[in-house]
Design an enzyme around this catalytic site. Structure first.
Site, mmCIF file in Angstrom:
data_model
loop_
_atom_site.group_PDB
_atom_site.id
_atom_site.type_symbol
_atom_site.label_atom_id
_atom_site.label_comp_id
_atom_site.label_asym_id
_atom_site.label_seq_id
_atom_site.Cartn_x
_atom_site.Cartn_y
_atom_site.Cartn_z
ATOM 1 N N ASP A 5 -7.207 44.353 93.141
ATOM 2 C CA ASP A 5 -7.658 44.322 91.582
ATOM 3 C C ASP A 5 -8.923 44.571 91.287
ATOM 4 O O ASP A 5 -9.853 43.586 91.379
ATOM 5 C CB ASP A 5 -7.025 42.955 91.201
ATOM 6 C CG ASP A 5 -6.835 43.027 89.466
ATOM 7 O OD1 ASP A 5 -7.629 43.833 88.746
ATOM 8 O OD2 ASP A 5 -6.022 42.421 88.936
ATOM 9 N N ASP A 25 -9.075 45.673 107.944
ATOM 10 C CA ASP A 25 -7.604 45.864 107.861
ATOM 11 C C ASP A 25 -6.955 45.252 109.101
ATOM 12 O O ASP A 25 -5.820 44.583 109.043
ATOM 13 C CB ASP A 25 -7.650 47.392 108.274
ATOM 14 C CG ASP A 25 -6.234 48.018 108.293
ATOM 15 O OD1 ASP A 25 -5.455 47.127 108.688
ATOM 16 O OD2 ASP A 25 -5.907 49.281 108.167
ATOM 17 N N SER A 41 -1.845 40.515 83.352
ATOM 18 C CA SER A 41 -3.340 40.538 82.579
ATOM 19 C C SER A 41 -3.442 39.864 81.523
ATOM 20 O O SER A 41 -3.218 38.604 81.721
ATOM 21 C CB SER A 41 -3.440 42.229 82.163
ATOM 22 O OG SER A 41 -4.951 42.650 82.180
ATOM 23 N N HIS A 75 -4.698 46.750 89.654
ATOM 24 C CA HIS A 75 -4.407 45.711 88.482
ATOM 25 C C HIS A 75 -2.881 45.739 88.080
ATOM 26 O O HIS A 75 -2.601 46.687 87.388
ATOM 27 C CB HIS A 75 -5.408 45.831 87.560
ATOM 28 C CG HIS A 75 -5.362 45.116 86.073
ATOM 29 N ND1 HIS A 75 -5.441 43.692 86.481
ATOM 30 C CD2 HIS A 75 -5.111 45.052 85.196
ATOM 31 C CE1 HIS A 75 -5.694 43.175 85.400
ATOM 32 N NE2 HIS A 75 -5.282 44.073 84.406
HETATM 33 CA CA LIG Z 1 -3.662 45.763 108.021
#
Ligand SMILES: [Ca+2]
Ligand SMILES: *[C@@H]1O[C@H](CO)[C@@H](O)[C@H](O)[C@H]1NC(C)=O
Ligand SMILES: *[C@@H]1O[C@H](CO)[C@@H](O)[C@H](O)[C@H]1NC(C)=O
Ligand SMILES: *[C@@H]1O[C@H](CO)[C@@H](O)[C@H](O)[C@H]1NC(C)=O
Ligand SMILES: *[C@@H]1O[C@H](CO)[C@@H](O)[C@H](O)[C@H]1NC(C)=O
Ligand SMILES: *[C@@H]1O[C@H](CO)[C@@H](O)[C@H](O)[C@H]1NC(C)=O
Ligand SMILES: *[C@@H]1O[C@H](CO)[C@@H](O)[C@H](O)[C@H]1NC(C)=O
Length: 537
Positions: free
Chosen positions: A399, A260, A191, A439
């Site tokens: 994130d 996905d 970060s 994050h």
């Molecule tokens: Ca997947």
């Protein structure tokens, strides 16, 4: 000549001296630093084997003591950096377990405080570790300290880190007087810590032999502007474009449904968000009474969040978030990570009304003022390459704070800058995207633990228990690349049951060197060998 004075004369020299074993006393450090009128010793404390250390609530971002430490010397140093500013840094200097190496770590957001927890983790490997408070005391989301304090902003920007690195190395050389010199110097953090590492090697390529940086907040001015913008897309709550936080789970579910499978396996993990041609319109309400869906105005808000911010004259300002990232955090309220930056770093004016005034023009003003010269925006990393430095960079693919795309953008800018110089990035800079990681750390089901900065693992002191090797532990991977010239062609991330080491491994998966990515081949998806790093196209 007293022994202390004698020691002081060693400062800055590379001679190795055989004296008594290192002594953890205030006098030792006072004498090491006696030539520096701008430097003072805050405290020196010997910590026994299995002891703990911390500064309690005064260290706002890191109030909890780090525990189970190896025997070491904890030191606090103050450095006056201008007439109106000073910064502190802390050192953990392991006793007999010192590995003759130095490792610095960094901070988070606008936070001011010494990162003793990560110093503790890295001291377990044997490193002499350092962290600076960057010159102020605050939580990561509080930037009010920057008000009327330009010198303190410079400390936060780069001065505290660099000054602390240089002084730490001098202290370490003298302190371990019966050892060899510092053999290697490293950096590991995430970060703002990622920004600090990149900034340091841009300004001072010799500071580190290797850095491991995650989710770097490298483009300070644009990142802060984009953070504010994300809140303003969804403001005010009375506007037809407003998306209530209660709708975000439904949005996330649609993204999972559509995005996905691209990585070869439907497993609740979007491994390839950039390979997903997301149909936003699938979220539209089919009738006015539909309970969980979006109106066209709301869809516009969502488009903005997940697409690059392009403004006047078709100018790219900042990347949007990766598909699958939860927008709740930045779109539920206007985040101080954005608004404090404009009010206190840029305009030095708490009455600046960002809700009605903020536009792209303010980002241009921020660029011009360039508060603290904090941005790590020098894409020409050839000096670091030339001195043999190595960079391992990683970014979570969900994130919600710093868009994953900002790390991709930086990487591509470096490619564009160095390719014509004949420099192949794989020779010194490798970048890993971590599916399902938020994050710096944390994932719902995906393997994301690689023993990096800000990734403390429950039930373990450091590294990847059971897999303490360069394939699973990014710190060991960095050392192997620097010290044995063996570059990692992938890492393996681990998910422990309940994120607790003692409960066993739930799953492991390869992280591939960008732009390659892990595709499911066959077999048990929880085993890394069931996946293969493949080119995108
Ligand atoms: Ca997947
Ligand atoms: C210095 O280190 C060596 C090797 O560990 C040890 O044998 C020796 O006794 C040490 N000398 C002093 C003065 O501590
Ligand atoms: C280390 O310290 C903790 C906390 O004080 C204690 O519970 C534990 O027994 C200690 N372990 C060893 C090996 O001494
Ligand atoms: C944390 O460590 C400091 C320094 O050793 C000590 O003074 C303090 O009591 C510790 N706090 C807790 C809660 O253990
Ligand atoms: C910031 O604002 C204060 C109050 O208006 C003013 O006194 C100060 O000079 C300003 N500082 C800078 C660095 O502009
Ligand atoms: C956009 O382009 C016009 C014409 O070149 C120029 O005058 C103007 O300053 C530009 N605006 C911004 C914000 O860059
Ligand atoms: C993991 O955590 C959940 C929720 O806290 C708990 O119900 C479960 O028993 C834990 N599993 C193990 C193996 O400890």
């Amino acid at each position: 000549m007293s022994r202390f004075l004698f020691l002081a004369t060693l400062l800055g020299q590379s001679a190795t001296f055989a004296l008594a074993s290192a002594q953890c006393t205030t006098e030792i450090f006072t004498n090491i630093l006696s030539s520096r009128a701008d430097v003072s010793v805050n405290f020196v404390q010997a910590v026994p084997q299995n002891g703990s250390f911390g500064q309690g609530p005064v260290d706002i971002p890191f109030p909890v003591n780090t525990t189970a430490l190896p025997a070491l010397c904890a030191v606090g140093i103050n450095v006056k950096s201008s007439e109106s500013s000073s910064y502190n840094f802390g050192l953990f200097l392991p006793d007999s377990t010192w590995n003759s190496r130095f490792l610095a770590t960094g901070n988070g957001g606008y936070g001011g405080g010494i990162n003793w927890p990560d110093m503790g983790i890295f001291s377990q490997y044997g490193f002499a570790t350092m962290s600076t408070d960057t010159g102020h005391s605050s939580s990561p989301v509080d930037g009010k300290w920057a008000y009327n304090a330009p010198e303190t902003v410079i400390d936060w920007g780069y001065r505290a880190m660099h000054g602390s690195v240089v002084l730490s190395k001098e202290i370490i050389q003298v302190y371990y007087r019966n050892s060899s010199n510092i053999k290697y110097s490293y950096y590991a953090s995430c970060s703002t810590g990622g920004r600090q590492g990149l900034k340091e090697i841009q300004l001072h390529p010799d500071s580190f032999d290797g850095i491991s940086v995650g989710a770097p907040a490298w483009y300070s001015t644009h990142l802060a502007g984009a953070t504010l913008w994300a809140g303003l897309y969804n403001y005010p709550t009375t506007d037809p474009k407003y998306i209530a936080p209660s709708l975000f789970p439904m949005i996330a579910a649609e993204m999972k449904k559509q995005c996905d499978p691209q990585d070869g396996l439907v497993d609740d993990i979007i491994g390839d968000p950039y390979g997903c041609n997301f149909d936003f319109e699938a979220l539209l309400c089919t009738s006015p009474e539909s309970p969980s869906c979006l109106a066209p105005e709301q869809l516009t808000t969502l488009y903005k969040f997940y697409n690059d911010w392009i403004d006047t004259n078709q100018t790219f300002v900042f990347p949007g978030f990766a598909l699958g990232t939860d927008a709740t955090f930045l779109m539920s309220a206007i985040n101080t990570l954005g608004s404090d930056y404009l009010q206190y770093f840029v305009y030095n004016d708490s009455s600046y009304d960002y809700t009605t005034q903020f536009t792209y023009e303010d980002v241009l003003v921020a660029d011009k003022i360039n508060p603290g010269d904090a941005g790590a925006t020098d894409y020409d990393l050839s000096p670091f390459h030339e001195r043999g430095g190595k960079i391992l960079k990683y970014h979570g693919l969900v994130d919600p704070l710093i868009p994953t795309g900002s790390s991709i953008y930086f990487y591509k800018k470096v490619v564009q800058t160095l390719r014509s110089k004949g420099i192949n990035l794989d020779d010194f800079y490798r970048f890993f995207l971590i599916p399902d990681m938020g994050h710096c750390s944390g994932s719902t089901t995906g393997p994301s633990y690689i023993a990096a900065g800000s990734q403390a693992l429950g039930g373990a002191t450091h590294s990847v228990p059971g897999y303490e090797d360069a394939e699973h532990d990014i710190i060991l991977a960095m050392m192997k690349w620097v010290e044995e010239d063996e570059a990692p062609d992938h890492l393996i991330a681990t998910k422990f049951v309940n994120d607790t080491a003692g409960l066993g491994v739930q799953s492991q998966r390869p992280l591939c060197v960008y732009p390659k990515q892990a595709k499911f081949i066959s077999g048990d998806p929880n085993l890394p060998e069931s996946w293969e790093c493949r080119s995108l196209y």
